[in-house]
Structure formats: structure tokens, C-alpha cells
Design a protein around this motif. Structure first.
Motif, mmCIF file in Angstrom:
data_model
loop_
_atom_site.group_PDB
_atom_site.id
_atom_site.type_symbol
_atom_site.label_atom_id
_atom_site.label_comp_id
_atom_site.label_asym_id
_atom_site.label_seq_id
_atom_site.Cartn_x
_atom_site.Cartn_y
_atom_site.Cartn_z
ATOM 1 N N GLN A 98 -25.621 16.933 17.112
ATOM 2 C CA GLN A 98 -24.372 17.299 16.261
ATOM 3 C C GLN A 98 -23.393 16.222 16.420
ATOM 4 O OE1 GLN A 98 -22.264 21.228 17.070
ATOM 5 N NE2 GLN A 98 -20.724 19.912 17.910
ATOM 6 N N ALA A 99 -22.902 15.785 15.779
ATOM 7 C CA ALA A 99 -21.666 14.663 15.852
ATOM 8 C C ALA A 99 -20.451 15.185 16.806
ATOM 9 C CB ALA A 99 -21.241 14.144 14.497
ATOM 10 N N MET A 100 -20.029 14.268 17.365
ATOM 11 C CA MET A 100 -18.718 14.449 18.430
ATOM 12 C C MET A 100 -17.720 14.612 17.502
ATOM 13 S SD MET A 100 -18.355 14.333 21.923
ATOM 14 C CE MET A 100 -19.099 13.206 22.986
ATOM 15 N N PRO A 101 -16.930 15.820 17.862
ATOM 16 C CA PRO A 101 -15.718 15.902 17.109
ATOM 17 C C PRO A 101 -14.464 14.995 17.415
ATOM 18 C CG PRO A 101 -15.784 17.512 18.633
ATOM 19 C CD PRO A 101 -17.065 16.872 18.941
ATOM 20 N N TRP A 102 -14.406 14.048 17.020
ATOM 21 C CA TRP A 102 -13.813 13.014 17.511
ATOM 22 C C TRP A 102 -12.298 13.131 17.109
ATOM 23 C CZ3 TRP A 102 -14.928 10.023 21.313
ATOM 24 C CH2 TRP A 102 -16.634 9.596 21.382
ATOM 25 N N VAL A 103 -11.651 13.686 15.999
ATOM 26 C CA VAL A 103 -10.498 13.961 15.883
ATOM 27 C C VAL A 103 -9.783 14.920 17.065
ATOM 28 C CG1 VAL A 103 -8.743 15.124 14.368
ATOM 29 C CG2 VAL A 103 -10.467 13.670 13.387
ATOM 30 N N LEU A 104 -10.548 16.135 17.433
ATOM 31 C CA LEU A 104 -10.160 17.023 18.294
ATOM 32 C C LEU A 104 -10.083 16.184 19.668
ATOM 33 C CD1 LEU A 104 -11.308 20.497 18.795
ATOM 34 C CD2 LEU A 104 -11.639 18.940 20.688
ATOM 35 N N ILE A 105 -10.958 15.547 20.131
ATOM 36 C CA ILE A 105 -10.913 14.813 21.161
ATOM 37 C C ILE A 105 -10.256 13.754 21.497
ATOM 38 C CG2 ILE A 105 -12.638 13.103 22.734
ATOM 39 C CD1 ILE A 105 -15.218 14.671 21.696
ATOM 40 N N ILE A 106 -9.554 13.113 20.346
ATOM 41 C CA ILE A 106 -8.582 11.922 20.534
ATOM 42 C C ILE A 106 -7.336 12.640 20.598
ATOM 43 C CG2 ILE A 106 -7.405 10.376 19.231
ATOM 44 C CD1 ILE A 106 -10.238 9.307 17.951
ATOM 45 N N CYS A 107 -7.099 13.794 19.955
ATOM 46 C CA CYS A 107 -5.702 14.516 19.986
ATOM 47 C C CYS A 107 -5.766 14.965 21.364
ATOM 48 C CB CYS A 107 -5.731 15.629 18.886
ATOM 49 S SG CYS A 107 -5.364 14.776 17.250
ATOM 50 N N GLY A 108 -6.724 15.843 21.783
ATOM 51 C CA GLY A 108 -6.510 16.450 23.170
ATOM 52 C C GLY A 108 -6.712 15.628 24.128
ATOM 53 N N SER A 109 -6.972 14.208 24.002
ATOM 54 C CA SER A 109 -6.841 13.208 24.877
ATOM 55 C C SER A 109 -5.615 12.745 25.183
ATOM 56 C CB SER A 109 -7.780 12.254 24.796
ATOM 57 O OG SER A 109 -9.309 12.615 24.960
ATOM 58 N N LEU A 110 -4.958 12.363 23.934
ATOM 59 C CA LEU A 110 -3.421 11.996 23.873
ATOM 60 C C LEU A 110 -2.564 13.057 24.544
ATOM 61 C CD1 LEU A 110 -3.303 10.564 20.176
ATOM 62 C CD2 LEU A 110 -3.242 9.186 22.443
ATOM 63 N N ILE A 111 -2.903 14.346 24.357
ATOM 64 C CA ILE A 111 -1.902 15.397 24.957
ATOM 65 C C ILE A 111 -2.207 15.159 26.369
ATOM 66 C CG2 ILE A 111 -1.600 17.906 25.449
ATOM 67 C CD1 ILE A 111 -2.557 18.018 22.462
ATOM 68 N N ALA A 112 -3.412 14.959 26.961
ATOM 69 C CA ALA A 112 -3.634 14.849 28.535
ATOM 70 C C ALA A 112 -2.685 13.815 28.828
ATOM 71 C CB ALA A 112 -5.273 14.963 28.736
ATOM 72 N N MET A 113 -2.834 12.831 28.173
ATOM 73 C CA MET A 113 -2.046 11.240 28.768
ATOM 74 C C MET A 113 -0.673 11.735 28.702
ATOM 75 S SD MET A 113 -1.860 7.759 26.692
ATOM 76 C CE MET A 113 -3.621 7.667 26.689
ATOM 77 N N ILE A 114 -0.060 12.599 27.836
ATOM 78 C CA ILE A 114 1.431 12.602 27.806
ATOM 79 C C ILE A 114 1.796 13.815 28.717
ATOM 80 C CG2 ILE A 114 3.312 13.927 26.488
ATOM 81 C CD1 ILE A 114 1.764 12.834 23.951
ATOM 82 N N THR A 115 0.969 14.816 29.074
ATOM 83 C CA THR A 115 1.268 15.813 30.100
ATOM 84 C C THR A 115 1.091 15.295 31.436
ATOM 85 O OG1 THR A 115 -0.925 16.925 29.894
ATOM 86 C CG2 THR A 115 0.826 17.691 28.519
ATOM 87 N N PHE A 116 -0.021 14.643 31.896
ATOM 88 C CA PHE A 116 -0.423 14.104 32.998
ATOM 89 C C PHE A 116 0.530 12.890 33.422
ATOM 90 C CE2 PHE A 116 -3.115 14.393 36.542
ATOM 91 C CZ PHE A 116 -3.270 13.128 37.095
ATOM 92 N N GLY A 117 0.931 11.842 32.551
ATOM 93 C CA GLY A 117 1.580 10.907 32.935
ATOM 94 C C GLY A 117 2.828 11.125 33.555
ATOM 95 N N PRO A 118 3.910 11.862 33.330
ATOM 96 C CA PRO A 118 5.072 12.016 33.844
ATOM 97 C C PRO A 118 4.979 12.737 35.156
ATOM 98 C CG PRO A 118 5.660 12.588 31.520
ATOM 99 C CD PRO A 118 3.909 12.678 31.804
ATOM 100 N N ARG A 119 3.905 13.584 35.325
ATOM 101 C CA ARG A 119 3.948 14.221 36.696
ATOM 102 C C ARG A 119 3.309 13.376 37.636
ATOM 103 N NH1 ARG A 119 -0.387 14.387 39.137
ATOM 104 N NH2 ARG A 119 0.365 16.054 40.429
ATOM 105 N N SER A 120 2.627 12.431 37.392
ATOM 106 C CA SER A 120 1.886 11.454 38.209
ATOM 107 C C SER A 120 2.855 10.267 38.515
ATOM 108 C CB SER A 120 0.758 10.632 37.383
ATOM 109 O OG SER A 120 1.090 10.056 36.555
ATOM 110 N N ALA A 121 3.958 10.306 37.874
ATOM 111 C CA ALA A 121 5.157 9.213 38.194
ATOM 112 C C ALA A 121 6.191 9.754 39.108
ATOM 113 C CB ALA A 121 5.386 8.530 36.951
ATOM 114 N N MET A 122 6.085 11.032 39.468
ATOM 115 C CA MET A 122 7.327 11.753 39.964
ATOM 116 C C MET A 122 7.460 10.967 41.399
ATOM 117 S SD MET A 122 8.666 14.070 38.230
ATOM 118 C CE MET A 122 8.319 15.006 36.647
ATOM 119 N N GLY A 123 6.487 10.520 42.028
ATOM 120 C CA GLY A 123 6.975 9.897 43.099
ATOM 121 C C GLY A 123 7.986 8.716 43.148
#
Length: 420
Positions: free
Chosen positions: A8-33
Motif C-alpha cells: 500500500q502506498a504511503m498516504p503522503w498528503v495526510l502525513i505531510i499535513c499531520g507533520s506540519l501540525i506537529a511542527m506548529i504545535t510543538f514549536g512554540p512550547r519547545s521555545a518557552m524557555g
């Protein structure tokens, strides 16, 4: 019954969108220091008499509510759909960042209530609703078991990329528009999440893997998991991961300033942690698909303890900080793909959001203690060294508890039946 093949082919649209969301949500909290020094030194907040312990408690609350929200939002995603939960994440996260930008109560300037509520409770819940357990459960429902570990690695690497991007971005924003302006900018970025979330619509009854999932209620899944020794060991080990990474995220920039290391080195260090974290996360996805996940996790934890020990006992210079950051980056979130992969192997993906969320709750309890103890012990002893050494000891403990974990489906399960 229709089954999904290895080809089965990797569902790249889903993975790219999910990965961008992970980047947006994880980025600010990792910079809180990076907000500790400018916030506490702001002349407009001078009457508050807030200390590093105050700020540390805010981030500790954030980590705790991130953990408390994970099982809830994971279960909501399993039942009602991942996209709806991610939209809630955007609203909660943006509200929390805006409230954190204006933390005063005029009638009581010493109260840190709004700071704790915004930066702590709301940001924590926002990260919980848009974090790994929610996103990875959506991935798991749409990729084959052979693709799962690599897909998890990609999402984790994206979170790492968020750290890599937001570390220098936050430093630059604080310098140019102030700490409040930086928080407002980050709040505005949350508006992107609802659009990206469309690709992740669907719940545990949808996706290419739904036809081979074991039928089970959420309550039954929880009882089964909490009675399984390997799951409990995995959960206890992930507590240590949270303690270690949250302490460094929240206190490392300030720690470096305290010992005379220039501020730019701290920014480069967090950038390197994020950059090497991408490599480590992708490598973890690859290794976890081919070798023993429990032993791999044990090696990661013992590697962290060795790295911290060498960092503390050797002279600390800008060069040693950079080397330490690169090594820790390789080991940073490399625990996530094998940990979530083990949960999926043990129990399947039908309730992965819930069961993965419970494991992550343990992670965030550790995060709460790591962040809070960092501020508390610094105020009382004038140094972060006790917390560093606690982290070393916990890393050894985590390595030991992962060794007996069995990488197999829970015993006694009947044959798989189609999901409803």
C-alpha cells in the motif's frame, strides 16, 4: 474481509499535513524557555515580584495539562475524528498564548493566575489536542504495520523541526517585537491548523486499517492495558523521558546564562537539539521497524545519562554546549516512534489515541516534575545541578525497566474481527 497489503502506498498528503501540525504545535512550547528572562525582567511586571520559580510553575502546569488532556483528546479523536480535535487545539493554544502575553490582574499585581491559566492550562490543553498521540493515531489508522514506525518517525521529526525553527525565530522575535509580540505572533500561527486538519479527518472506524481492528470498548481497552505488565513498564519509562526533556527545554537557556555562556550559544544549542532531533527521530523510525524496540529504548535512556554526566563533569564551554546539544538532539524524541509503536503492537490502533495518551500522561507528569523542580531547587539552592543528577539516575532506571518489555500482542486475545 479486505486486508491491506504491505505494498500500500504511503498516504503522503495526510502525513505531510499531520507533520506540519506537529511542527506548529510543538514549536512554540519547545521555545518557552526563551521567555523566562525577558518576562521576569520586564519593568511593567516589576510589582509582581515573580521569580524563576513562578515561571517554572507555569511551564510545569503546561506540561501537566498537556499530559492530563492526552487521554481525553486521544479518546475524542478515536471516537469523533482527529480533525475536530485538532481544531479545538488551535483555539485553546491561541487563547493560551494571548493570555500569557498579558498576564496581569490589575487588582492584584502579584497574582500569577493569568500567567498560569494562559501559559499553563490553556497552552497545555492546546498542545494535548494537537500533539503526537492524536496525530500518530491518525497515521496508524492509514498506514500498514510495515510502514507504521517510519510514519511515526516522520511526524516526530516534524515536531523536532518545529523546535529547530522556533528556537531562533523566538530569539529574533523577542529581540525585534518584544516577548509579548512574539507570543501574539505564535498565537496567529495557530490559525493554520484547522486548514491542515482537513486531511486528518476520520476516526477509529475509518482508515485503511479499520477492517482488521479488534472490536473493544474504550473501557475494556483501558482495563486490558492497565493489567498488562509490559504496558505498565513502558508507561513508567516514558515518565523519565518527560522529566529529562522538559527540564532541558524550560531551563537550559537560563542555565547557560547563569554560568556565563553567551545567549547566542543557548539559541544555537536549542537549534541543534531540534536539528539533530530530526535525524534521531527518522533513525528511530527506521531502527524501530527492524530491531527490538525495548532494547533500543533502553539504549536511548542510558545514552542520555552518559551524555549528561560527561557534560557536567567536564569543563562547560560554548564548544561543549554545542556537542552536548547535538548528542541530546539525537536522543531527544527518538523515544516517541518506538514507544507508540509498542502500544500499537500490543493493542492495535482502534484505541491508540486513548492508550497512547495514557502513556503520554506519564511522560507529562515527569515533565511537570522536571520543570517545577528545576525552578524550585534553583530558588532554594542557587543551582540546577541537583535536577541534572536526578535526571541521570532516572535515565538508568528507565533503561532497566525497558529490558523486560515484550514486543508482542497482549496474550489471550481472540482472533481479530472487523471493526464496527
Amino acid at each position: 474481509m479486505n486486508t491491506v497489503t504491505r505494498s500500500q502506498a504511503m498516504p503522503w498528503v495526510l502525513i505531510i499535513c499531520g507533520s506540519l501540525i506537529a511542527m506548529i504545535t510543538f514549536g512554540p512550547r519547545s521555545a518557552m524557555g526563551f521567555f523566562a528572562h525577558p518576562l521576569l525582567q520586564d519593568s511593567n511586571l516589576a510589582a509582581t515580584h515573580w521569580t524563576r520559580e513562578t515561571f517554572g510553575l507555569t511551564l510545569a502546569i503546561q506540561n501537566l495539562f498537556w499530559g492530563l488532556g492526552q487521554p481525553f483528546f486521544g479518546a475524542m479523536g478515536d471516537k469523533y475524528g482527529t480533525a475536530k480535535v485538532l481544531m479545538a487545539s488551535a483555539a485553546l493554544y491561541a487563547a493560551g498564548l494571548l493570555l500569557m502575553a498579558y498576564p496581569l490582574i490589575a487588582s492584584n499585581p502579584e497574582s500569577a493566575l493569568l500567567l498560569h491559566l494562559g501559559g499553563g492550562v490553556l497552552c497545555g490543553l492546546g498542545v494535548a489536542a494537537g500533539s503526537f498521540s492524536v496525530i500518530l493515531s491518525s497515521f496508524a489508522r492509514n498506514v500498514t504495520p510495515a510502514q507504521r514506525s517510519m510514519a511515526f518517525g516522520i511526524a516526530t521529526a516534524a515536531g523536532s523541526a518545529g523546535m529547530m525553527v522556533f528556537a531562533p525565530l523566538t530569539v529574533g522575535l523577542i529581540a525585534s517585537v518584544g516577548w509579548q509580540g512574539a507570543l501574539i505572533f505564535m498565537a496567529g500561527l495557530m490559525a493554520l491548523i484547522p486548514f491542515l486538519a482537513i486531511a486528518l479527518r476520520g476516526n477509529s472506524s475509518s482508515g485503511t486499517q479499520s477492517a482488521v481492528q479488534f472490536q473493544q470498548t474504550a473501557g475494556q481497552a483501558m482495563r486490558e492495558a492497565l493489567g498488562h505488565k509490559s504496558y505498565l513498564l513502558l508507561t513508567s519509562g516514558f515518565f523519565v523521558c518527560g522529566f529529562q526533556v522538559a527540564f532541558i527545554t524550560a531551563h537550559f537557556p537560563a542555565y547557560l546564562l547563569d554560568i556565563g555562556i553567551p545567549a547566542w550559544v543557548g539559541g544555537v544549542a536549542m537549534l541543534l537539539i531540534g536539528g539533530f532531533n530530526i535525524i534521531g527521530s527518522l533513525a528511530a523510525g527506521y531502527i524501530g521497524q527492524r530491531y527490538s524496540k525495548p532494547w533500543f529504548l533502553a539504549l536511548i535512556y542510558i545514552g542520555r545519562s552518559i551524555a549528561v554526566t560527561l557534560f557536567l563533569v567536564l569543563p562547560i564551554t560554548p564548544v561543549s554546549v554545542i556537542i552536548f546539544a547535538a548528542v541530546m538532539g539525537l536522543l531527544w524524541l527518538s523515544t516517541v516512534p518506538p514507544t507508540n509503536g509498542l502500544v500499537a503492537i500490543m493493542f492495535g490502533t482502534r484505541h491508540l489515541g486513548l492508550l497512547g495518551g495514557i502513556v503520554f500522561l506519564s511522560h507529562q507528569i515527569g515533565s511537570f516534575l522536571g520543570v517545577w523542580l528545576g525552578g524550585y531547587l534553583f530558588v532554594h539552592f542557587g543551582t540546577y545541578d541537583p535536577v541534572w543528577w536526578i535526571g541521570v539516575a532516572l535515565g538508568i532506571f528507565a533503561a532497566i525497566v525497558h529490558i523486560p518489555i515484550k514486543e508482542a500482542i497482549v496474550p489471550g486475545r481472540p482472533a481479530l474481527a472487523p471493526a464496527e
